[in-house]
Structures are given as structure tokens and as C-alpha cells.
Design an enzyme around this catalytic site. Structure first.
Site, PDB file in Angstrom:
ATOM      1  CE  LYS A 204      -5.070  -9.268   4.377  1.00  0.00           C
ATOM      2  NZ  LYS A 204      -4.516  -9.683   3.116  1.00  0.00           N
TER       3      LYS A 204
ATOM      4  CB  SER B  81      -0.765 -11.304   4.163  1.00  0.00           C
ATOM      5  OG  SER B  81      -2.265 -11.316   3.069  1.00  0.00           O
TER       6      SER B  81
END
Length: 242
Positions: free
Chosen positions: A200, A162
Site C-alpha cells: 500500500k 488494489s
């Protein structure tokens, strides 16, 4: 946390200041540490300055001041800035400690380009779907010392894709500086609901916290501020090619 070469340079500068009140030249430092170029000395001095061990004095050539010495080092007192100490026999610095301890460079680090530091490796972190943090305090990994700055660090292995648009790939080893706050846009290790951890990009707006992927195939997740805790921020990455 100093590398072996940083500590050698710091003690050399301190000794020369005590003996003559003038810091050594870059050529003298290079020769004393058996380095091939002065660029290595520049990196070592920058590292010592960032860690608060030395200070550059403005508007003066060859002007370095030793602010403090590492714990466990016995040495004569450094002279005041610009002052010449009284003549006295110099007592060599004595370094105490084991260079092989975690968080310190290995004894095999013989030059600035190969110095390493052992960091705790806390298992795999999801860069896709969050997983529970794996904290194996018995596992360490060696990383180049010049990738690290001030503060406490640890390493994690990336599991997932991701963050590929940020250059972070599955299987990479990421280097994390431990902290509990971070600026908007920083890539962080985030602990969600005290149970899940993920890598993230952090975005804050009002009373919400967004954990943003760097892959269009994944969605940004939005949380209340009490559900997300910053565990550290990304400072480096190591990739191995088979």
C-alpha cells in the site's frame, strides 16, 4: 553487490590508474568491455558511483578515483588523486567467488543489457486484502541488474487489484528494497500486527498510519503506529505478457 560488468569496469579503471595515474577514456572503457556504445559505460559508472566504489573528481576531464575494491579482490594500491605511481610491474587483479551465488549476476550475463541478479522470491503479497507473508527462502527470480540500486532487495508476486491505479497489476513481480522507514506517499510492504502483510501507499499523520490503496473500490485503513512495520519500499516491477 556488483554486476559482472561493473566489476570488470572497476578493475579496468583501477589497473589503468595504477599503470599511468590517469583514468581511461569512455572509448577505451567501451572497447575493453566489448560494449557497442558509451551509454552502457555511463550506466556502469553511475552504478559504481552510487555503490561507493568510485568517485568523480570535479572540474577535471576523465577524472575518476577508485575509492574501494570489492571483497575478495587482490590488487595493487591505487595512486593518490592526480599522482603518477612509480614504474613497477602490474600484478593482475584476482577475482574470488562464485558469480552464480544469489545476489550476484549469472555467468551468462555477457553485456550490460542482459546482466541479471538473482533475488529471493518471498511468495505472493496481497494488493487487496492482507495475507500472511510467504517467505520461501529456497525460491529465487532473475531480474535485470539495472533495475536495482544500493541496498538489499527481494521480490514478491502481487495478488489482487488494489494498486492498479499505480500501475501495479495482479500477477506482477515487484522489486522491494529492504528498509524499516519510508517517506509519506511511498509504496511500501507493510506488516500489520506482526501477522499480515500488504502492499500500500504509506501516509503518516500525527500518531496514525494510513495504508492507502490505489483503487477507488478499496478503503484506506488506519492504524496506530505500533501496529504497522515497514518491511521495504517499491523500487521496480516486472510484468510478463502471455
Amino acid at each position: 553487490m556488483l554486476t559482472r560488468k561493473q566489476q570488470e569496469l572497476l578493475l579496468f579503471i583501477h589497473r589503468r590508474l595504477c599503470e599511468g595515474g590517469v583514468s581511461p577514456s569512455f572509448d577505451e572503457m567501451k572497447d575493453a568491455l566489448n560494449l557497442k556504445s558509451k551509454s552502457g559505460i555511463h550506466r556502469l559508472i553511475t552504478g559504481l558511483e552510487e555503490r561507493g566504489f568510485i568517485r568523480r573528481l570535479p572540474h577535471r576531464a576523465r577524472a575518476l578515483e577508485v575509492v574501494r575494491l570489492p571483497d575478495g579482490v587482490l590488487a595493487t594500491s591505487a595512486p593518490a588523486s592526480g599522482a603518477r605511481p612509480e614504474a613497477s610491474p602490474f600484478r593482475p587483479n584476482v577475482i574470488q567467488g562464485n558469480f552464480a551465488l544469489p545476489g550476484r549476476p549469472t555467468p551468462a550475463a555477457d553485456n550490460v543489457g542482459t546482466e541479471t541478479v538473482q533475488l529471493p522470491l518471498y511468495g505472493r503479497i496481497a494488493a487487496g486484502t492482507p495475507i500472511e507473508a510467504l517467505r520461501d527462502h529456497s525460491t529465487f527470480t532473475e531480474v535485470p541488474a539495472n533495475l536495482l540500486g544500493m541496498g538489499e532487495h527481494y521480490a514478491l508476486e502481487v495478488d489482487g487489484d488494489s494498486m492498479i491505479e499505480a500501475g501495479i497489476l495482479d500477477g506482477d513481480t515487484i522489486l522491494i528494497r529492504r528498509c524499516d522507514t519510508a517517506e509519506n506517499g511511498t509504496i511500501v510492504v507493510a506488516l500489520i500486527d506482526n501477522a499480515e502483510v500488504t502492499l500500500k501507499r504509506l501516509r503518516k499523520k500525527g500518531n496514525t498510519v494510513a495504508l492507502e490503496p490505489a483503487n477507488a473500490a478499496y478503503e484506506t485503513r488506519i492504524f496506530g503506529p505500533d501496529r504497522v512495520q515497514v518491511q521495504g519500499r517499491l523500487v521496480g516491477l516486472i510484468r510478463r505478457y502471455n
